[in-house]
Design a protein around this motif. Sequence first.
Motif, PDB file in Angstrom:
ATOM      1  N   ILE A   1       9.209  -1.917   8.353  1.00 29.80           N
ATOM      2  CA  ILE A   1       7.882  -1.825   7.733  1.00 29.80           C
ATOM      3  C   ILE A   1       6.876  -2.785   8.363  1.00 29.80           C
ATOM      4  O   ILE A   1       5.789  -2.992   7.851  1.00 29.80           O
ATOM      5  CB  ILE A   1       7.949  -2.030   6.201  1.00 29.80           C
ATOM      6  N   GLY A   2       7.253  -3.375   9.506  1.00 30.76           N
ATOM      7  CA  GLY A   2       6.296  -4.147  10.288  1.00 30.76           C
ATOM      8  C   GLY A   2       6.318  -5.651  10.115  1.00 30.76           C
ATOM      9  O   GLY A   2       5.497  -6.339  10.704  1.00 30.76           O
ATOM     10  N   GLY A   3       7.253  -6.181   9.342  1.00 28.48           N
ATOM     11  CA  GLY A   3       7.344  -7.636   9.187  1.00 28.48           C
ATOM     12  C   GLY A   3       7.935  -8.280  10.439  1.00 28.48           C
ATOM     13  O   GLY A   3       9.006  -7.884  10.889  1.00 28.48           O
ATOM     14  N   TYR A   4       7.239  -9.264  10.977  1.00 26.86           N
ATOM     15  CA  TYR A   4       7.689  -9.937  12.200  1.00 26.86           C
ATOM     16  C   TYR A   4       8.872 -10.840  11.877  1.00 26.86           C
ATOM     17  O   TYR A   4       8.817 -11.658  10.962  1.00 26.86           O
ATOM     18  CB  TYR A   4       6.542 -10.751  12.797  1.00 26.86           C
ATOM     19  N   ILE A   5       9.967 -10.702  12.640  1.00 28.02           N
ATOM     20  CA  ILE A   5      11.157 -11.532  12.451  1.00 28.02           C
ATOM     21  C   ILE A   5      11.214 -12.626  13.508  1.00 28.02           C
ATOM     22  O   ILE A   5      11.474 -13.777  13.213  1.00 28.02           O
ATOM     23  CB  ILE A   5      12.436 -10.679  12.495  1.00 28.02           C
ATOM     24  N   GLY A   6      10.969 -12.273  14.747  1.00 32.01           N
ATOM     25  CA  GLY A   6      11.016 -13.264  15.821  1.00 32.01           C
ATOM     26  C   GLY A   6      11.254 -12.600  17.155  1.00 32.01           C
ATOM     27  O   GLY A   6      11.210 -11.382  17.281  1.00 32.01           O
ATOM     28  N   GLU A   7      11.514 -13.423  18.154  1.00 36.05           N
ATOM     29  CA  GLU A   7      11.777 -12.913  19.491  1.00 36.05           C
ATOM     30  C   GLU A   7      13.275 -12.930  19.761  1.00 36.05           C
ATOM     31  O   GLU A   7      13.985 -13.811  19.281  1.00 36.05           O
ATOM     32  CB  GLU A   7      11.062 -13.761  20.534  1.00 36.05           C
ATOM     33  N   VAL A   8      13.728 -11.943  20.518  1.00 40.68           N
ATOM     34  CA  VAL A   8      15.124 -11.899  20.955  1.00 40.68           C
ATOM     35  C   VAL A   8      15.154 -11.641  22.446  1.00 40.68           C
ATOM     36  O   VAL A   8      14.327 -10.901  22.972  1.00 40.68           O
ATOM     37  CB  VAL A   8      15.948 -10.812  20.209  1.00 40.68           C
ATOM     38  N   ARG A   9      16.064 -12.291  23.119  1.00 38.60           N
ATOM     39  CA  ARG A   9      16.233 -12.075  24.552  1.00 38.60           C
ATOM     40  C   ARG A   9      17.412 -11.143  24.752  1.00 38.60           C
ATOM     41  O   ARG A   9      18.521 -11.425  24.327  1.00 38.60           O
ATOM     42  CB  ARG A   9      16.477 -13.383  25.282  1.00 38.60           C
ATOM     43  N   ILE A  10      17.158 -10.012  25.393  1.00 39.89           N
ATOM     44  CA  ILE A  10      18.202  -9.047  25.726  1.00 39.89           C
ATOM     45  C   ILE A  10      18.630  -9.352  27.156  1.00 39.89           C
ATOM     46  O   ILE A  10      17.825  -9.255  28.082  1.00 39.89           O
ATOM     47  CB  ILE A  10      17.702  -7.594  25.588  1.00 39.89           C
ATOM     48  N   PRO A  11      19.911  -9.742  27.364  1.00 41.65           N
ATOM     49  CA  PRO A  11      20.336 -10.257  28.667  1.00 41.65           C
ATOM     50  C   PRO A  11      20.554  -9.210  29.760  1.00 41.65           C
ATOM     51  O   PRO A  11      20.667  -9.562  30.920  1.00 41.65           O
ATOM     52  CB  PRO A  11      21.647 -10.965  28.342  1.00 41.65           C
ATOM     53  N   CYS A  12      20.648  -7.953  29.395  1.00 45.43           N
ATOM     54  CA  CYS A  12      20.856  -6.909  30.409  1.00 45.43           C
ATOM     55  C   CYS A  12      20.218  -5.626  29.908  1.00 45.43           C
ATOM     56  O   CYS A  12      19.493  -5.653  28.925  1.00 45.43           O
ATOM     57  CB  CYS A  12      22.350  -6.733  30.697  1.00 45.43           C
TER      58      CYS A  12
END
Length: 92
Positions: free
Chosen positions: A43-54
């Motif tokens: 529903i659009g609530g910001y959780i944070g950033e995630v780094r996807i390694p591949c």
Amino acid sequence: TISFTGSYGNVDWIQLGDSQSTGMGDVMGETSESGLYELYTIIGGYIGEVRIPCALDQPVVDSVLRKKGIRTGVYVLVDRQRKKAHKVEFVE
């Protein structure tokens, strides 16, 4: 057409347009690259950033979300550089 004639109305479900067309790709089968993504609730609530390694695929995303302590649910990964959004169905 929906018309409310009284002072109270309750709509349990409404669907407009094609139910298969969300404008977002599922993670499965996507060819997006590794990198930094923004994670949102459905529903659009910001959780944070995630780094996807591949390359972005479901097992990799599941592992990253599990490590961040994310709970079971449906989320949106947004790749701002490539202007793409991906729906993620995550089960703990």
